[in-house]
Design an enzyme around this catalytic site. Sequence first.
Site, mmCIF file in Angstrom:
data_model
loop_
_atom_site.group_PDB
_atom_site.id
_atom_site.type_symbol
_atom_site.label_atom_id
_atom_site.label_comp_id
_atom_site.label_asym_id
_atom_site.label_seq_id
_atom_site.Cartn_x
_atom_site.Cartn_y
_atom_site.Cartn_z
ATOM 1 N N CYS A 62 36.699 1.499 15.458
ATOM 2 C CA CYS A 62 38.115 1.637 15.808
ATOM 3 C C CYS A 62 38.493 0.725 16.967
ATOM 4 O O CYS A 62 39.604 0.759 17.456
ATOM 5 C CB CYS A 62 38.451 3.086 16.141
ATOM 6 N N ARG B 45 41.276 11.272 19.111
ATOM 7 C CA ARG B 45 40.355 11.138 20.243
ATOM 8 C C ARG B 45 40.884 11.986 21.390
ATOM 9 O O ARG B 45 42.058 11.859 21.765
ATOM 10 C CB ARG B 45 40.285 9.680 20.698
ATOM 11 N N ARG C 214 37.083 -5.833 30.570
ATOM 12 C CA ARG C 214 37.939 -6.213 29.450
ATOM 13 C C ARG C 214 39.322 -6.692 29.869
ATOM 14 O O ARG C 214 40.070 -7.242 29.069
ATOM 15 C CB ARG C 214 38.053 -5.044 28.461
ATOM 16 N N GLU D 95 30.609 3.718 22.687
ATOM 17 C CA GLU D 95 31.238 2.739 23.575
ATOM 18 C C GLU D 95 30.278 2.304 24.672
ATOM 19 O O GLU D 95 30.560 1.395 25.435
ATOM 20 C CB GLU D 95 32.480 3.342 24.241
ATOM 21 N N ASN E 222 35.675 -2.318 21.987
ATOM 22 C CA ASN E 222 36.261 -2.906 23.205
ATOM 23 C C ASN E 222 35.414 -2.528 24.421
ATOM 24 O O ASN E 222 34.988 -3.379 25.203
ATOM 25 C CB ASN E 222 37.694 -2.398 23.433
ATOM 26 N N ASP E 223 35.184 -1.234 24.558
ATOM 27 C CA ASP E 223 34.364 -0.799 25.689
ATOM 28 C C ASP E 223 32.889 -1.127 25.466
ATOM 29 O O ASP E 223 32.174 -1.445 26.405
ATOM 30 C CB ASP E 223 34.546 0.702 25.951
ATOM 31 N N HIS F 75 45.583 -4.877 27.223
ATOM 32 C CA HIS F 75 46.637 -4.168 26.514
ATOM 33 C C HIS F 75 47.766 -5.077 26.065
ATOM 34 O O HIS F 75 48.470 -4.749 25.129
ATOM 35 C CB HIS F 75 47.100 -2.870 27.200
HETATM 36 C C1 PEP Z 1 37.378 0.897 22.464
HETATM 37 O O1 PEP Z 1 36.948 0.953 23.617
HETATM 38 O O2 PEP Z 1 36.992 0.067 21.611
HETATM 39 C C2 PEP Z 1 38.438 1.823 22.030
HETATM 40 C C3 PEP Z 1 38.806 1.889 20.786
HETATM 41 O O3 PEP Z 1 39.040 2.589 22.995
HETATM 42 P P1 PEP Z 1 40.132 2.014 24.037
HETATM 43 O O4 PEP Z 1 40.501 0.616 23.615
HETATM 44 O O5 PEP Z 1 41.294 2.954 23.974
HETATM 45 O O6 PEP Z 1 39.380 2.093 25.311
HETATM 46 MG MG MG Z 2 37.363 2.711 24.810
#
Ligand code: PEP
Ligand code: MG
EC number: 2.7.3.9
Length: 556
Positions: A486, A325, A449, A415, A438-439, A186
């Site tokens: 996304c 979401r 991550r 994901e 990301n996930d 983050h």
């Molecule tokens: C992801 O996992 O790519 C995503 C967009 O969701 P978050 O980053 O909020 O887990």
């Molecule tokens: Mg995610």
Amino acid sequence: MDTTLRGVGVSHGVAIGEVRHMGTAVLEPPAKQIPAEDAEREQGNARKAVEAVAADLMARGNLAGGEAQAVLEAQAMMAQDPELMADVDRRIAVGSTAERAVYDAFAAYRELLAGAGEYLAGRVADLDDVRNRIVARLLGVPMPGIPDSDEPYVLVARDLAPADTALLDPTLVLGFVTEEGGPTSHSAILARALGVPAVVALPGAGELAEGTVVAVDGSTGEIFVNPSDEKKAELEAAAAQRKAALAASTGPGVTADGHKVPLLANVGGPADVPAALEAGAEGVGLFRTEFLFLDDSKNAPSEEKQVEAYRQVLEAFPEGRVVVRVLDAGADKPLDFLTPADEPNPALGVRGLRTLLDHPEVLRTQLTALAKAAEGLPVYLDVMAPMVADRADAKAFADACRAAGLRAKFGAMVEIPSAALRARSILQEVEFLSLGTNDLAQYTFAADRQVGAVSRLQDPWQPALLDLVALSAEAAKAEGKSCGVCGEAASDPLLACVLTGLGVTSLSMGAASIPYVRATLAKYTLAQCERAAAAARTGDSADEARAAAQAVLSGE
Ligand code: PEP
Ligand code: MG
């Protein structure tokens, strides 16, 4: 001497300036005994310090707004955790000073968190930050954190706590470099939201001497130590060129030959909307609604509160597309009232849609609030579920949307690798896919991550990840449906071209990245993007994939 170091570039731009280190010193108060009659006064001091730190974090949150606000508010709640406070009181009652009691109580809590599994890596940094703030206040010494300086500088830190990134002053902090953190941590997401060039996961960053001049290239991840005048001029010229290209880039996302790729913004709430509009976002591709839920870890926000927040975002994009979401709780975003406390492996446990299916009333309230918020607005509302594993998940979500009377398109986030592998089956239940890279990277490579040490595997250029993107996009095309991205992968301009070439139909990212992606996309035709995508997939590593795509697009 001109040395080049390489980390992971997570926020575009070039920063040249002197290194200033973050005040990370852990203040360890001496373990002295206090007389019993002082205990009550010390307990009062501890409480006052905790309250002051919590109030300061809340105030920083208010100033920062958006996703940063939610993170800071969660930290403020951490500071006021009743069990922690009770432990502090107990320790003072048996002779500790207030500062030592806070230090030891947090250490015990930290151990508990650290031992409880992967998702807590990020939370431990937040907890340490809260502890340092309280101890500093009790000792009457300056707060740890961003250095005091009137001159602009490059901030170097082991890791950055959200409280710090949220208040980085972009006129003073030219850029930042951290030893820890991955491209999807983050801190990285917040850096992009601020538009500050940043490089993370740079081993040895802490050894850069205070005052050394460095040039940080947030696009390539390179750090030039003591750069020569030629190097500085070269980087500055490249940055100026990029800035000019950005200024010239406006309008919707489109390739050089007119293939449309809508560029959407990722937002955490109404506070992120102005930046999205300023960057020319064509809508919202990911509204992370969990930030509304972080205010109070004991209860879900009321339906009215949710309607109000959703409506503010929906109203900002008349006739645009807004993808909301539903709550993604658990793992790195735990909520006390929903997330099981005793999971050995929270990222693999009950999180995302799984949590909502276990708590249908929470999902129902959210969907009803969305239906009310969209009433009478011309916006195209899309609603999607996080962490969909298979067709049964997709069906359960679509059923819940229908039962709530929601007039929107229902979608599934991809994901989990199973969702990409069986995308066509999932698309029998929903109307669109959105790749959460990301996930998806985290689960494809079994690489947390939040952990800098495995950031190599979090690199969205990894060919295996590109293969899963291609599978999902091909499935959507075959079903005549859309498939966006996304996750943070969409914010890398070169990768955005590759994703387009793989068949992705929209790209959603932090607002600050939109102009970069728009400008790069406009330089290439769809056929060039497709060739770059095919070349990238021949690589055996992220670096090879990146180099192969680069070679195609630069005509080598
Ligand atoms: C992801 O996992 O790519 C995503 C967009 O969701 P978050 O980053 O909020 O887990
Ligand atoms: Mg995610």
